[in-house]
Structures are given as C-alpha cells and as structure tokens.
Scaffold this motif. Structure first.
Motif, PDB file in Angstrom:
ATOM      1  N   LEU A 196      34.648  40.635  27.921  1.00 56.45           N
ATOM      2  CA  LEU A 196      35.597  40.398  29.014  1.00 56.45           C
ATOM      3  C   LEU A 196      35.325  41.473  30.050  1.00 56.45           C
ATOM      4  O   LEU A 196      35.763  42.605  29.926  1.00 56.45           O
ATOM      5  N   ASP A 197      34.561  41.073  31.064  1.00 56.47           N
ATOM      6  CA  ASP A 197      34.074  42.027  32.053  1.00 56.47           C
ATOM      7  C   ASP A 197      35.199  42.564  32.918  1.00 56.47           C
ATOM      8  O   ASP A 197      35.349  43.758  33.106  1.00 56.47           O
ATOM      9  N   GLU A 198      35.979  41.636  33.493  1.00 50.31           N
ATOM     10  CA  GLU A 198      37.111  42.067  34.312  1.00 50.31           C
ATOM     11  C   GLU A 198      38.077  40.924  34.500  1.00 50.31           C
ATOM     12  O   GLU A 198      37.745  39.756  34.288  1.00 50.31           O
ATOM     13  N   ILE A 199      39.294  41.296  34.886  1.00 57.98           N
ATOM     14  CA  ILE A 199      40.304  40.295  35.206  1.00 57.98           C
ATOM     15  C   ILE A 199      40.482  40.361  36.712  1.00 57.98           C
ATOM     16  O   ILE A 199      40.801  41.408  37.265  1.00 57.98           O
ATOM     17  N   THR A 200      40.245  39.232  37.388  1.00 58.45           N
ATOM     18  CA  THR A 200      40.211  39.264  38.850  1.00 58.45           C
ATOM     19  C   THR A 200      40.767  37.944  39.393  1.00 58.45           C
ATOM     20  O   THR A 200      41.491  37.232  38.685  1.00 58.45           O
ATOM     21  N   SER A 201      40.459  37.624  40.645  1.00 60.04           N
ATOM     22  CA  SER A 201      40.843  36.337  41.216  1.00 60.04           C
ATOM     23  C   SER A 201      39.807  35.960  42.256  1.00 60.04           C
ATOM     24  O   SER A 201      39.028  36.806  42.699  1.00 60.04           O
ATOM     25  N   GLU A 202      39.820  34.696  42.649  1.00 56.30           N
ATOM     26  CA  GLU A 202      38.864  34.221  43.641  1.00 56.30           C
ATOM     27  C   GLU A 202      38.958  35.076  44.898  1.00 56.30           C
ATOM     28  O   GLU A 202      37.955  35.446  45.504  1.00 56.30           O
ATOM     29  N   LYS A 203      40.200  35.411  45.258  1.00 54.96           N
ATOM     30  CA  LYS A 203      40.436  36.205  46.461  1.00 54.96           C
ATOM     31  C   LYS A 203      39.796  37.587  46.336  1.00 54.96           C
ATOM     32  O   LYS A 203      39.068  38.024  47.226  1.00 54.96           O
ATOM     33  N   GLU A 204      40.039  38.225  45.198  1.00 54.69           N
ATOM     34  CA  GLU A 204      39.473  39.578  44.995  1.00 54.69           C
ATOM     35  C   GLU A 204      37.951  39.557  45.047  1.00 54.69           C
ATOM     36  O   GLU A 204      37.320  40.455  45.596  1.00 54.69           O
ATOM     37  N   LEU A 211      36.072  37.445  46.646  1.00 52.19           N
ATOM     38  CA  LEU A 211      35.647  37.248  48.034  1.00 52.19           C
ATOM     39  C   LEU A 211      35.787  38.526  48.844  1.00 52.19           C
ATOM     40  O   LEU A 211      34.910  38.878  49.633  1.00 52.19           O
ATOM     41  N   ILE A 212      36.897  39.215  48.651  1.00 58.19           N
ATOM     42  CA  ILE A 212      37.120  40.464  49.389  1.00 58.19           C
ATOM     43  C   ILE A 212      35.996  41.446  49.088  1.00 58.19           C
ATOM     44  O   ILE A 212      35.416  42.065  49.973  1.00 58.19           O
ATOM     45  N   ARG A 213      35.637  41.519  47.793  1.00 61.40           N
ATOM     46  CA  ARG A 213      34.621  42.470  47.377  1.00 61.40           C
ATOM     47  C   ARG A 213      33.238  42.071  47.912  1.00 61.40           C
ATOM     48  O   ARG A 213      32.479  42.904  48.363  1.00 61.40           O
ATOM     49  N   GLU A 214      32.950  40.770  47.870  1.00 60.29           N
ATOM     50  CA  GLU A 214      31.596  40.352  48.224  1.00 60.29           C
ATOM     51  C   GLU A 214      31.393  40.085  49.701  1.00 60.29           C
ATOM     52  O   GLU A 214      30.300  40.262  50.224  1.00 60.29           O
ATOM     53  N   GLN A 215      32.462  39.639  50.385  1.00 58.58           N
ATOM     54  CA  GLN A 215      32.258  39.252  51.787  1.00 58.58           C
ATOM     55  C   GLN A 215      33.265  39.877  52.738  1.00 58.58           C
ATOM     56  O   GLN A 215      33.283  39.559  53.926  1.00 58.58           O
ATOM     57  N   GLY A 216      34.153  40.709  52.236  1.00 57.89           N
ATOM     58  CA  GLY A 216      35.125  41.353  53.115  1.00 57.89           C
ATOM     59  C   GLY A 216      36.413  40.561  53.217  1.00 57.89           C
ATOM     60  O   GLY A 216      36.475  39.381  52.856  1.00 57.89           O
ATOM     61  N   GLY A 217      37.449  41.241  53.720  1.00 57.28           N
ATOM     62  CA  GLY A 217      38.807  40.714  53.744  1.00 57.28           C
ATOM     63  C   GLY A 217      38.992  39.407  54.494  1.00 57.28           C
ATOM     64  O   GLY A 217      39.685  38.509  54.020  1.00 57.28           O
ATOM     65  N   GLU A 218      38.319  39.258  55.653  1.00 52.15           N
ATOM     66  CA  GLU A 218      38.586  38.077  56.504  1.00 52.15           C
ATOM     67  C   GLU A 218      38.240  36.769  55.794  1.00 52.15           C
ATOM     68  O   GLU A 218      39.000  35.814  55.824  1.00 52.15           O
ATOM     69  N   LYS A 219      37.085  36.801  55.136  1.00 56.39           N
ATOM     70  CA  LYS A 219      36.624  35.584  54.465  1.00 56.39           C
ATOM     71  C   LYS A 219      37.569  35.176  53.340  1.00 56.39           C
ATOM     72  O   LYS A 219      37.611  34.023  52.944  1.00 56.39           O
ATOM     73  N   ALA A 220      38.280  36.167  52.811  1.00 58.39           N
ATOM     74  CA  ALA A 220      39.099  35.908  51.642  1.00 58.39           C
ATOM     75  C   ALA A 220      40.444  35.289  51.994  1.00 58.39           C
ATOM     76  O   ALA A 220      41.189  34.883  51.118  1.00 58.39           O
ATOM     77  N   GLY A 235      43.373  33.062  52.588  1.00 56.60           N
ATOM     78  CA  GLY A 235      43.669  31.719  52.109  1.00 56.60           C
ATOM     79  C   GLY A 235      43.026  31.399  50.774  1.00 56.60           C
ATOM     80  O   GLY A 235      43.249  30.330  50.217  1.00 56.60           O
ATOM     81  N   ALA A 236      42.204  32.315  50.236  1.00 51.81           N
ATOM     82  CA  ALA A 236      41.581  32.060  48.938  1.00 51.81           C
ATOM     83  C   ALA A 236      42.620  32.172  47.827  1.00 51.81           C
ATOM     84  O   ALA A 236      43.677  32.762  48.013  1.00 51.81           O
ATOM     85  N   SER A 237      42.276  31.624  46.691  1.00 57.15           N
ATOM     86  CA  SER A 237      43.238  31.508  45.602  1.00 57.15           C
ATOM     87  C   SER A 237      43.521  32.858  44.923  1.00 57.15           C
ATOM     88  O   SER A 237      42.631  33.669  44.730  1.00 57.15           O
ATOM     89  N   ASP A 238      44.774  33.045  44.553  1.00 59.40           N
ATOM     90  CA  ASP A 238      45.204  34.258  43.841  1.00 59.40           C
ATOM     91  C   ASP A 238      45.189  34.058  42.328  1.00 59.40           C
ATOM     92  O   ASP A 238      45.506  34.976  41.587  1.00 59.40           O
ATOM     93  N   VAL A 239      44.856  32.840  41.905  1.00 61.84           N
ATOM     94  CA  VAL A 239      44.934  32.523  40.475  1.00 61.84           C
ATOM     95  C   VAL A 239      44.043  33.485  39.680  1.00 61.84           C
ATOM     96  O   VAL A 239      42.906  33.745  40.048  1.00 61.84           O
TER      97      VAL A 239
END
Lengths: 525, 591
Positions: free
Chosen positions: B30-38, B40-49, B51-55
């Motif tokens: 279990l590498d990490e617990i994250t979300s689609e939004k996190e 995206l923020i990490r890989e492409q920065g805040g703007e792209k993220a 509206g992305a999912s918090d699930v």
C-alpha cells in the motif's frame, strides 16, 4: 607576568582596604596607566586564590585633547585676557593669536574686555576688569584629577558641548582579597619537570592551574572508515552466531552463476542491460561444470525435480556472458554447489568400494546422504554492482550482507527465528514479515522492523527459502532446506551515523573530517 | 494501481488501518492513500486539479510474478477470495454458440524468422463501461511491460470482432509491401513510413527495435485483407475496440509460446467477468505452418497432490490437512483432502501461472496462515565459524595501519579508463583491466586495477584538510586471468599515500617496514624483504613514479609491489599540488 613591584604595590593597597578596590582607583593611586593594572590583576588571578577580581564597567568623564590643553594653559578667553596690556591691543593683532577668535567672543560675553571700534589706528581691545577667575580651567582640572563628581551635570554637559570633556565607558575590575591572600608573590610553575622530581622542589612550588575548559591536542593517529567499522561489527555478529565466511573476492561473475544457477530465467528484467553491468573483456566465461549445467538447462527449459520449469529455450550463450555480480548470492550458489559435490563424491566412493551391497544400494545411499551431508552456516559482506540510476541512496556499487543456513528440515519458522536472533544483535527486536517475490526463493519474505523515531514499520532486509529448482540440480539431498537473508551494509551505516546522502559515506568525495570524527560502532546500543 | 472505497467495501473493509494490515499480510504494497485531485495537483499543478474528484484512492503495488493481480478486477477478486467473501470462479473455454465454427488464425511459415508464435481467443457479449474499458487497456499495457518484456516476448492485439471476418492470417512481409491505416492516424502508411513516423513517438519508439532490422515484419490480416495489427508495434484503426464493442477477438503473437499462452489466459480470465455468461471464453483455432491445429485459450487446470505433513514441516506449523486445504483455497488454489492419509489435492487455476512447484503451494499456505502467526524457532544447526583467511588478514592489518597514523579510505571498485591508465602514465593495454560493455557514464568503464587513483581522488576532494594527509585502503582490484573460469580474478591490495609539502619517501618506506614487521618478514635479500631501484620503469618512461624515486618491493624473492615518489604529471593529473609518495603491494602472498 607583570612586574613584581607593581603586583606587590597593588596587594599592599588591597591589604589596607576593607572589602575591595576598583582597578581604576588603583591606577590613580599608583599613578600608572590602567592597562598595567589590568595586566597585574590577570597575573595575580593566575596565581590562584590570591585575589579575586570581578570585571565591571562604569562611565567616566575624560578631557578631550583641547580640554587637556586648557587645563594646562588656561581657557581661550583667559589667554586672550592675559594677552591684553593695559594700553589695549589692536583687534586684528589679537585675532592672530591661536585662541584669538574663540577667546575674544567668550571674553566679550564674560564682559572681561571691551572693543573700541572708533579708536584711531583701527579697532582696539581693552580690559574692563583687573582680574578674572578662569572657572573653565578650574573645572577641567577637577575632572583631570578624577574629581568630576564635584561638578554638576549641567556644567559637565556644557563642557561636553564645547568638546572639552567626553564621557567614556571604562572597564575595570573590582578587586577583593582571595582565600590565600598575601602581599608577597611566589612565582607559579607551569609544569612539573624531571629536575623538580629529582630535587623534591615540587613540594615547595605552586603550580599554575590548568584551563580545563579548553580542548586537548588532537590525537596523532589514523582512523578507520565508518562503513568498514560497521562491516567489522556485522562480521563479528555472524562469527558469534557460528557462520563461516564465504570467498566473495570475485567481482566478475558469469551470468550462469549470477542468474541461471539461481533459477532466474534468461528473460528476467534483472538480466537487462539497464540493470546489470556486462563485461566486454573478458566477455565470456569459458568453463562450467558440464553435467550441472545440463541439469540447470533442463530445469529452466523443461522443468523437473517436481517443477514445471519456465518452458523456454535456454541458451548457453546467455549463461556465458560475464558481468559484475549483482548480488553475493552468486557466491552462495557456488558454495552450495561445492557442498553438494562433497556429498556426491562420498557416495560415489562408497559405490566403488562396496559393489556387494548393490541390492541395498538405494537405501544405503539414502542413509549415506543423510550422514555425509554436513550442515553449514555461511555469510559474506562484499561489494555488488548495479547499472542503476544514481541518487541520494543508490550508487552503482554497494555492499551486500548475506547469511545462508543449509540443513535438513529447516522451516520458515526457523528462518524467522534466526532473523530474530540476528536483528536482536543489531538492537532491533520488533520484527514482522511480509510476503514478497524473488525468483530464487520461495517463500520470500521482506523483513520489517518498527522504527520508534518514524513511528512506522520500515523494511530492513529480504529473506527466503531457496527454491528446490536451484538446490536439487546442484545435487543437494532432497530433504535439505537452505534459508537465507540479505541486506545492504550502507543503509544501516547511514542510519547509525546520521548520514543522508550516500556520497557523503562512500567513495572519494567523502569529507575526511567525517572519517576522523566518527565514533566507534556498537550496533546494539 | 489505484483502488477506491467501493472496491474496499466489496472486500468488506472499512478502515484504512485494516486495509493496510491486509495488504501487508497478503504481500501487497500500500504505497499511499490519495485522491485523483491530489495526484493531479502533484503531477500537473493546482489549476488542472480543479473540479477533480476527492474520492479516496489507495495506491497498490503488486509482486512481479502475480499477473492475476495486475488489474483491479483480478486484485479485488483475489482479495475477496482471500477474505472468503467469494469463491474463486471457474474459467471455462466454450465452443461458439449455435454450433458455429470457431474463429481461426492461420500462421504462415514467413513468421518463423521474426515472431513465430501466435495464440487467440474470443470474448463474446461483453459489456464495457468507461471504467472497465480503461482497465482493459491498462491491463494490456501492464502485461506488455511485465511478462511480455516490453513486447519482445509477447504482444497483445484486441479487435472488435464485428468489424472483421475470419479466418485470419498471421504472416510476415517486407515493410514496403505492408500498407494500412494504424490506430489514431487519419491515413494509410506503409510499414516503412510507420517506423519513421513512430521514431518520435514517446510510447511506441521503445518497441521499434524489436523488428526494425528484420527483412520481414509480422502482420495479421482478416479474410478481406484488412490489417488487424502489425505486432509488436501497432494495431490497425479499422478493428479498434470502443466502449460499444460487444465481441472481442484477442491475438497474442510471440517469440515465447509459454508466455503467450499465459498472457492470453490472463486477459481472458480477468475480463470474461463482463461477458453475458461470466467467466466463459470462446475458443479460437490456431493453425501452424505444418498443419498442426491448436485450440486456445488453454485455461488449463492442473492438479497437484501433496501432504499436509510436507506443508507443516516446511512452514513450521502443525495444521490438519483440512485446515491446510482451506488455507490454500483462500489463495485461489481450490483444495480438498483426498481421503488417503493427509494428502491434499490442489487445483492450480490458469490465473496462477506463478505456481510451478510444490514450494509455491507451500508459500501460499504460509501466507494464508499468516507469516506473523508462525512460531519463530531457532534452528539447531551446529557449526563452527571460520573467517576467510584473506579477510582475516585484512581486518588485522587495517587496525595496525590506523595505529601507524594512516586513515582508511573507501573508494569505488569501478572507475574510468583514464583513472587507471593516462592519469597514472600507463598504457591501458598493459593494465590487464576488465572492461564494462554498457557503462552509463565514464565513471564505470573498467574495474580498477589499482587502489591508487581512488586514494588520489580522495585527497583531491580533501585539499582543504590540514597536511600531511596519510591515507590507506586494503581492498580488491580486478585483473584479467585466463586460468579462472570467468577469465578474471580479484587481487587483495594494500595501498597507502603520504601527501605533504615534502615527498616523505621515508614515511612511506617506514610504513613498508612496519607492515613487514607486522607480517613477521625480516629485512633481507633471500628469506626477507628488500627494495631495489626499478630500472625497467625508468627505461620505458611509463612510470607512475618520479624517475629515480621508485623502488620495487621484493619479499622472499618475489616482487610484491612498488613504492616511491609520484611523478609530477600524475600529481597534477589528479588535480593535486603537493609532492606525494605511495606504496602499493599485493598482500595475498602473506596468506
């Protein structure tokens, strides 16, 4: 040391007073520069408990250069007044005097003199009083004598404004008698000498106290490298546990011993150019135990020994490729093969000398196998090489620590038990095991220990039971299990010595100061 | 791979800690617990993220040999069976409905030289959703990277069966004769054009080398000459699958038939769950150039028999055969006690290609039992420890060299050719160096033949330290040696350097005397040690040492090394400025 006369004069002064005395006052009393008194105080302090002195700072009024001149020669206005004869003096002559300009206006405002502008022959200055009192000079002389307290603050500030006085911060000592106060000075010796020992004169001498706050002189010695110190400790642990050291002094290995003998298939990613350093010269290994090689080929390509095998076209060309060994397990394989040869040689010999037993031979061989196979515990700590991307924790070469136990009937529980003993010697007692995958061990377990600082479980090593597909082609008896584990030497060393970047520990770029300063290594404390 | 809460729920797990424990126990990371939004923020920065999912998503790494856990479908299925929430499904190969003819793939002999094997199967009446479709594509990519060894061993092609018509032909043709419209392109290209087109493709360019230099390229046609794929590079656009695809034709071409069969089994076992009749796969026939006919997918179940005693003894537990059978069943290895003693019949499903020996079954029993529930016990193996003589001597000498005032360095065994040759004023051909064929940088061109370069580089990195610098290292160099099976051997050397404002030959000479004293060798010409001027080296002018300041060291009549003042060129080539003397000896004669 300051001049003994001065020291004794200071001590005599101190003897007369109750309580203490200020070094500034001493200077004034003895009529010497304060700096000399400071020197004397330091010399006396070095003698032990003769005096005690506490540094303090105070403000003091002092004459400026101009102020000193006035204290000597009188104020400018007085000098102007005194220069004027009864018949008066032409103003332009008076102005040529050094004090002329300032003195004239001051004397005018004091109403000591008057100016007759209409005098024939030009403006002329006349005295208006018979005598004057030069208060400025008097006040400055008071200050000069150290009696500035007699002046009012207003007066002092006015003189300060005229740049005749200045206020300075004076550092001085408050000197009191020490526990061994005396007015005579005995010279202190710095060191004990052979002569003093011979003559016994040391009994009469006083010795200058040492400054225990200072650091000693650095020891003139060499230093062991911290990684090697940790290696020594790991060797020690294995030796304490009865493990014999394997001959790992062969960095160049064939793919056969590094991979094939370990039942690692020829298409395995570890055998990629990206992961392993291959050798261009000498490119190929040229000598293999032929019958063993055939058995390895068979178990890879067709299976056997109860295995399905990998069912691929095993190629000798791939096995021949030389490389820089990627793990010391290549040596473990050589050692286990050698161990199996001892078993087999013994059996063959028995068959040669005992043809009569042929009917019971199978049974007998079984017994002999069991009797002749000697259990072993092996270890090694040596360099291995990976053609990897380098970062703060990965270099192209590192040291692998490996332990191997071969015996009949070893269980997974035994492996955990021995790992527990091993890690206890490293000061790690909380262990748990996670299933993992490794091509040559089954089961394979990652070893985790609970890190009190990080408050989580961290991986500390890898372990497993060697696969039968590796052991049986070597000729080891069927009931023999071989358990093994490994870890890197660098990681525990970095943790032990608090190093974050592996380049600060290994290689030519290390700071030698780190080597000089590193403490001894006790892994369990 | 990312799991979400819904999937966790399907294995009846609610708390993160519980899931973490399960992963540990089962051998997943279990590498990490994250979300689609996190992510995206990490890989492409805040703007792209935005509206992305918090699930919440759980990032999982699976062991390299468990292909059945490579996709969400398989992983969740495996965990459900492990938690006894589901019985492992039985995968079935079926004939076409209504007695129709199976799809047929005919292999021509031209493929023999480039990619000789192929297998095929059909998934009927499948229902995709966006999620399922993405997972299907992702599994193929993972298999390509993993068991298919970056498509060298196996390449998978999946096609909308309703857009093509069999029988299919797998053949190989010269690149100029192949022409089709590939996936995601708007026009037709010849194979040769495609190879140059994909030279700059960040994904496909990694596979070009597999066939690039072959005279014939592999190619699959349908009965109307439509190109299905040009393995292992690209599929045709015509037969591409979509969300609406109902029937899928799957082909795997390969250089390794075993791996092709496993790959095909994996794809169909994982995704037949979405067929109208779940876990059934329609067979396809493959005809070989010699006329042989095979039916795929194999979906073979194999039965192994082993005893409970075997498992107990290897793991170190004491469980009944019934209990062990139950443990194995939880690992998707359906097992039952056969009735004869404690023998257990274990059925290996087609999803568990990693199980090739009884020891693999034993491991699964141990995992299901729980590694950490096994009682830890010390083996009673009695042995007497021995040190390796060369390491024992090294350990003893290291101690005494530091006592003599020298500090231990630890330098790399690999270095550049320049380090051991040019910089030491030597010719690389005389060094007997072992050369590395695939170094990523010049630092790893050769294995060192001398410890001296490492020590000099250590000094260069420590020029700010107070003088003198006195360093040593006792370690291995590597030399070519025809008498060894691999053609090379290690040699344990002792090297020390003295670096100061004056050369200090006498210091290094004194160190030699001390080392010899420690080794109990007395000074003397015959049975002892002596040094003598090294004329040969001066004559050839190739010496690392300053002319007239180099001596060869002999012990019991045998040359064991050199000592002397380093040549000024050597000093400056290592970016040093002070005189330096050195000793370099082989310590193996003293074993």
């Amino acid at each position: 040391m300051a001049d003994t006369g001065l020291l004794e004069a200071l001590l005599r002064l101190l003897e007369k007073v109750d309580g203490g005395i200020d070094s500034q006052d001493v200077a004034a009393d003895l009529g010497v520069d304060h700096q000399l008194i400071v020197g004397a105080v330091k010399s006396l302090q070095a003698l032990g408990e003769v005096i005690s002195a506490e540094q303090k700072s105070s403000k003091r009024w002092e004459l400026t250069g101009e102020g000193r001149e006035i204290a000597e020669q009188g104020s400018h206005e007085a000098r102007v007044f005194n220069a004027i004869p009864d018949e008066g003096l032409p103003q332009n002559e008076l102005m040529k005097m050094p004090s002329g300009k300032v003195g004239f206006s001051k004397a005018m405002s004091n109403k000591w003199i008057r100016l007759d502008k209409a005098h024939e022959g030009g403006p002329r200055v006349f005295k208006t009083v018979e005598t004057i009192e030069d208060t400025v000079r008097d006040k400055l002389q008071l200050v000069q004598k150290g009696l500035s307290a007699k002046l009012e603050d207003k007066e002092k500030n006015e003189l300060k404004k005229r740049k005749l006085l200045s206020e300075v911060t004076v550092k001085s000592y408050w000197i009191t008698k020490g526990s061994s106060f005396s007015t005579t000075i005995t010279k202190q010796e710095t060191e004990l000498t052979p002569e003093m020992i011979a003559s016994g004169s040391w009994k009469e001498k006083k010795f200058k106290p040492y400054n225990f706050e200072a650091m000693g002189v650095a020891a003139d010695c060499g230093h062991l490298h911290p990684l090697m110190k940790v290696r020594t400790q790991f060797r020690q642990i294995f030796l304490e546990m009865g493990f014999t050291e394997m001959p790992t002094n062969n960095f160049i290995e064939s793919s056969f011993w590094n991979f094939d003998s370990l039942f690692q298939p020829q298409q395995h990613p570890a055998r990629d150019q990206h992961d392993t350093f291959f050798i261009s010269d000498p490119a190929l290994a040229h000598e293999f135990p032929q019958d063993y090689l055939e058995r390895v080929k068979q178990v890879h390509s067709e299976g056997g020994y109860g295995s399905q095998g990998y069912k691929y076209d095993w190629k000798i060309e791939e096995a021949q490729k030389n490389l820089l060994r990627t793990h010391t397990t290549a040596v473990s394989a050589r050692m286990l093969y050698k161990l199996a040869q001892q078993v087999n040689t013994h059996t063959h010999r028995l068959m040669l000398v005992s043809p009569l037993f042929s009917s019971d031979l199978t049974l007998l061989c079984g017994i002999i196998f069991q009797e002749k196979f000697t259990p072993v515990k092996y270890f090694s700590i040596d360099r291995v090489f990976r053609n990897e991307t380098l970062d703060a924790t990965h270099l192209a070469e590192f040291h692998q620590i490996e332990g191997v136990v071969a015996d009949y009937g070893l269980t997974l529980g035994n492996l955990m038990g021995i790992l527990h003993q091993f890690f206890t010697k490293l000061g790690i007692t909380k262990l748990r095991f996670k299933p993992a995958y490794n091509p040559y061990t089954e089961p394979s377990m990652e070893v985790f220990s609970y890190h009190e600082g990080l408050k989580k479980w961290v991986e500390v090593g890898n372990s497993g039971v060697f696969r039968p597909e590796m052991l049986l082609p070597m000729g080891l008896p069927e009931g023999v299990s071989v358990i093994a584990w490994g870890l890197s030497l660098e990681r525990p060393t970095m943790i032990k010595y608090g190093i974050n970047n592996i380049r600060e520990l290994v290689g030519h770029k290390v700071n030698l100061q780190m080597v000089y300063d590193s403490p001894i290594c006790r892994l369990d404390s | 791979m990312y799991l979400n809460n819904k999937m966790l729920f399907s294995i009846h797990i609610l708390a993160d800690e519980e899931f973490d424990e399960l992963c540990f126990e089962f051998g997943l990371e279990l590498d990490e617990i994250t979300s689609e939004k996190e992510i995206l923020i990490r890989e492409q920065g805040g703007e792209k993220a935005e509206g992305a999912s918090d699930v919440v998503l759980y990032k999982i790494d699976v062991p390299a040999n468990r292909y059945d856990l490579l996709c969400l479908e398989g992983l969740v299925r495996g965990l459900q069976v492990f938690k006894e929430k589901l019985e492992a499904p039985r995968y079935k190969r079926v004939s076409p409905a209504d007695g129709g003819e199976p799809q047929r793939l005919v292999i021509t002999e031209e493929t023999a030289s480039v990619r000789p094997h192929a297998v095929a199967a059909v998934l009927r009446n499948i229902t995709f959703t966006q999620e399922r479709y993405e997972s299907f594509i992702e599994l193929q990519e993972k298999l390509h990277q993993n068991i298919c060894r970056k498509r060298t061993l196996v390449a998978i092609g999946t096609h909308d069966l309703d857009t093509i018509s069999g029988p299919f032909t797998y053949t190989a043709k010269p690149p100029g004769e192949i022409r089709f419209k590939p996936l995601s392109q708007s026009r037709e290209y010849t194979a040769a054009e495609l190879m140059s087109l994909y030279k700059t493709d960040s994904h496909l360019r990694h596979y070009l080398h597999i066939i690039e230099n072959e005279p014939l390229y592999p190619i699959i046609y349908d009965s109307n000459g439509i190109v299905l794929s040009m393995p292992p590079i690209i599929n045709g656009d015509h037969s591409k699958i979509s969300l609406n695809t109902k029937n899928i034709f799957i082909e795997c071409t390969a250089t390794d038939l075993t791996k092709a069969k496993i790959t095909l089994d994996m794809v169909v076992t994982m995704f037949s769950v979405y067929c109208d009749e779940p876990f059934t796969v329609e067979e396809a026939e493959v005809v070989y150039p010699d006329g042989r006919l095979s039916v795929y997918p194999e979906l073979a179940y194999r039965t192994e028999t082993l005893s409970g005693d075997f498992i107990n003894k290897r793991v170190g537990i004491n469980e009944s055969a019934e209990s062990i059978a139950q443990l194995l069943t939880r690992m998707c290895l359906r097992s039952e006690v056969s009735g004869e003693g404690d023998l257990i019949q274990v059925e290996i499903p087609p999803t568990r290609a990693d199980v090739i020996h009884a020891c693999d079954i034993m491991e699964d029993a141990a995992i299901a039992y729980g590694f950490n529930n096994i009682v830890r016990s010390t083996p009673r193996t009695y042995t007497v420890a021995n040190q390796l003589p060369v390491n024992k001597l090294t350990e003893l000498l290291r101690q005494d060299l530091t006592a003599a005032g020298f500090t231990e360095a630890l330098t790399f065994a690999l270095c550049s050719e320049e380090d051991i040759a040019d910089k030491l004023r030597k010719n690389i051909t005389e060094t007997r160096a072992v050369h590395i064929s695939n170094p990523k940088t010049a630092d790893f061109q050769v294995a060192r033949t001398s410890l001296l370069p490492g020590l000099l580089k250590t000094i260069a990195a420590n020029r700010k330290m107070p003088l003198p610098l006195k360093l040593f290292e006792i370690s291995d160099v590597v030399l070519k040696d025809e008498t060894k099976d691999v053609g090379a051997r290690n040699n344990r050397r002792l090297c020390a350097v003295y670096y100061n404002k004056s050369p200090g030959f006498e210091v290094i000479h004194g160190l030699l005397d001390r080392v010899m004293q420690l080794l109990d060798v007395k000074p003397g010409r015959n049975q002892g040690y002596h040094i003598q001027a090294s004329y040969l080296k001066i004559y050839f002018n190739d010496s690392t040492f300053f002319p007239g300041r180099c001596a060869e060291i002999f012990s019991c009549g045998k040359s064991i090394g050199h000592l002397g003042v380093l040549h000024p060129d050597v000093i400056s080539r290592f970016e040093l400025t002070m005189p330096c003397s050195a000793i370099d000896i082989d310590i193996e004669p003293f074993l």
